[in-house]
Write an enzyme that holds these catalytic residues in place. Structure first.
Site, PDB file in Angstrom:
ATOM      1  N   HIS A 307       0.859  -1.182   0.000  1.00  0.00           N
ATOM      2  CA  HIS A 307       0.000   0.000   0.000  1.00  0.00           C
ATOM      3  C   HIS A 307       0.887   1.221   0.000  1.00  0.00           C
ATOM      4  O   HIS A 307       1.941   1.216   0.625  1.00  0.00           O
ATOM      5  CB  HIS A 307      -0.900  -0.001   1.249  1.00  0.00           C
ATOM      6  CG  HIS A 307      -2.053   0.918   1.116  1.00  0.00           C
ATOM      7  ND1 HIS A 307      -1.958   2.260   1.418  1.00  0.00           N
ATOM      8  CD2 HIS A 307      -3.313   0.702   0.685  1.00  0.00           C
ATOM      9  CE1 HIS A 307      -3.127   2.817   1.187  1.00  0.00           C
ATOM     10  NE2 HIS A 307      -3.965   1.916   0.734  1.00  0.00           N
ATOM     11  N   ASP A 365      -8.009  -5.388   0.234  1.00  0.00           N
ATOM     12  CA  ASP A 365      -8.513  -6.230  -0.853  1.00  0.00           C
ATOM     13  C   ASP A 365      -8.135  -7.687  -0.709  1.00  0.00           C
ATOM     14  O   ASP A 365      -8.628  -8.531  -1.442  1.00  0.00           O
ATOM     15  CB  ASP A 365      -7.978  -5.719  -2.195  1.00  0.00           C
ATOM     16  CG  ASP A 365      -8.552  -4.368  -2.520  1.00  0.00           C
ATOM     17  OD1 ASP A 365      -9.734  -4.174  -2.237  1.00  0.00           O
ATOM     18  OD2 ASP A 365      -7.818  -3.517  -3.042  1.00  0.00           O
TER      19      ASP A 365
END
Ligand code: ACO
Length: 430
Positions: A307, A365
């Site tokens: 991320h 996710d």
């Protein structure tokens, strides 16, 4: 936002003192707004890795600690104790609602869940095998043609109506996009149902038989909406702000956000992640894929890992992981091979030097696709569900920007590295 310190820049033999702004939380910010006018230089930051594009009071992320707050409230508390429409109120208006305010807000949302009947015909223009995200980009953009009594961005009442319409109607549009892709009739919303139950009803019921929404599934759906509701200045939110900075109407701006979200490096990662887990297929093939992810010459990346901001566990992924176990249990899915691969992959990657040193942790996710699949959604619906959850974040950020008297059109500069000035050569001289 406190001012006080300065940072000194030395350039071309001169010193420039730049104000340093201190936020409520997070790193200080060097204010370079006057840098070009005073020093004649730009800053260079492709991908905005070190640039704050705005000030905001909505969401805060501490990437090193793995924290996420909406209006100061930690996401874990909201996911456990609140529900999506209350979170929507919080994001939009800045405070948790009183009981009366919540009832009023929920009533306003449920009174706007239907879409204009003519929109049904609009859907029919799409190829029936269109990806639901492609349909959503088009249909949400088209809302400005159907609801032009709420596109005057200078009128706060119209801005408010557009916000309510978007939060209320985007689930209906996402469900219609899904039904259209299946060739099934559209299912009208039922306003006595809560937001998440209504979405499940519009996706999974058919006129031919009754459908009862399982409250536990609705609760899991609601939690997914809450976890995705906002995430400060990510790519799609920045897209919404940039589009809105020109004065574009809110429906056009949210359509731009949906288009950006579709990319596999952003909201499309949940679909890509589940496809990757299926491709791996069994635990014994994990080392092969870990080796590929580490190979500089192989473009393959572990989807659902890494991320831009979190250099620690994504706090949303922790809640998702718990939800995955609950939902699979509820749906009677035991020994799910995809979940087994996911858990083992997470374990191996979290011990592997490459992932550890680069601080690559599972993101939101990683587990969301497994939950959505167990609920009965095809992979093509994963990103539309993300889009409908994020609509409130986009609209809150857009409203904040429009109401800000300092708002200016977003217009980045560049470092030009193309050809120097040259003269045109006629075709016969080339
Ligand atoms: N698998 C393998 N290696 C990775 C991964 C990954 N998933 N993510 C990053 N890396 C490596 C990069 O190769 C790079 O290595 P290097 O320093 O040796 O060149 C290093 O880690 C840093 O990666 P960047 O791409 O520079 O980091 P950035 O902040 O630009 O990217 C991103 C973040 C796009 C999320 C990236 O981690 C990624 O592609 N992840 C997979 C896709 C994904 O899951 N996206 C969902 C994000 S969450 C969301 O949108 C809701």
């Amino acid at each position: 936002m406190a001012e006080g310190n300065t940072a000194r820049l030395h350039h071309a033999g001169k010193d420039y003192d730049l104000a340093v702004l201190s936020p409520t939380a997070g790193p200080d910010v060097v204010d370079i707004r006057k840098l070009y006018s005073e020093a004649g230089v730009f800053t260079y930051d492709p991908g905005f890795t070190s640039t704050a594009s705005c000030d905001s009071t909505i969401t805060y992320i501490d990437g090193d600690k793995g924290e996420l707050w909406y209006r100061g409230y930690p996401i874990e508390q909201l996911a456990a104790q609140s529900h999506y429409l209350e979170v929507c109120y919080l994001l939009l208006y800045g405070e948790l609602p009183t009981p009366d305010q919540l009832v009023d807000f929920e009533t306003r949302i449920t009174r706007h869940t239907m879409v204009h009947e003519q929109m049904h015909y609009f859907f029919r223009g799409f190829r029936r095998d269109s990806h639901p995200m492609a349909t959503m980009v088009g249909v949400v953009g088209a809302m400005s043609a159907f609801y032009h009594d709420s596109i005057d961005i200078n009128d706060p009442v119209q801005r408010e109506i557009a916000s309510i319409r978007l939060i209320a109607k985007v689930p209906t549009i996402a469900a219609m996009a899904y039904k259209y892709s299946l060739g099934q009739p559209f299912v009208y919303p039922r306003n006595e149902l809560d937001y998440a139950s209504n979405f499940l009803h519009m996706c999974f019921s058919v006129p031919a038989e009754p459908y009862n929404v399982d409250p536990a599934l609705a609760r899991a759906m609601d939690r997914i909406f809450t976890l995705h509701a906002d995430h400060e200045q990510n790519a799609s939110t920045s897209t919404v702000r940039l589009a809105g900075s020109s004065g574009a109407n809110p429906f056009a701006c949210i359509a731009a956000g949906i288009a950006c979200l579709w990319g596999p490096a952003h909201g499309g990662a949940n679909q890509a992640c589940l496809e990757m887990l299926r491709q791996i297929g069994s635990v014994d093939r994990i080392p092969e894929f870990i080796a590929r992810a580490k190979d500089k010459n192989d473009p393959f990346r572990l989807m659902g890992f890494g991320h831009r901001v979190y250099k620690n566990f994504d706090p949303r992924a922790k809640v998702m992981k718990e939800s995955a176990d609950e939902v699979l249990d509820l749906m009677g899915v035991h020994n799910n091979p995809t979940l087994q691969v996911a858990k083992e992959l997470e374990k191996i990657a979290r011990e592997d030097e490459y992932f550890v040193s680069k601080k690559l942790y599972p993101n939101v996710d990683f587990y969301s696709g497994i939950i959505l699949e167990a609920m009965g959604f095809p992979t093509s619906m994963f990103t539309p569900i993300f889009a409908l959850s994020r609509t409130v974040g986009w609209i809150s950020q857009w409203k904040e920007m429009i109401a800000d008297p300092q708002n200016k059109i977003g217009r980045p500069r560049q470092l030009y590295i193309g050809a120097p000035r040259r003269d045109y050569k006629p075709l016969d001289a080339r």
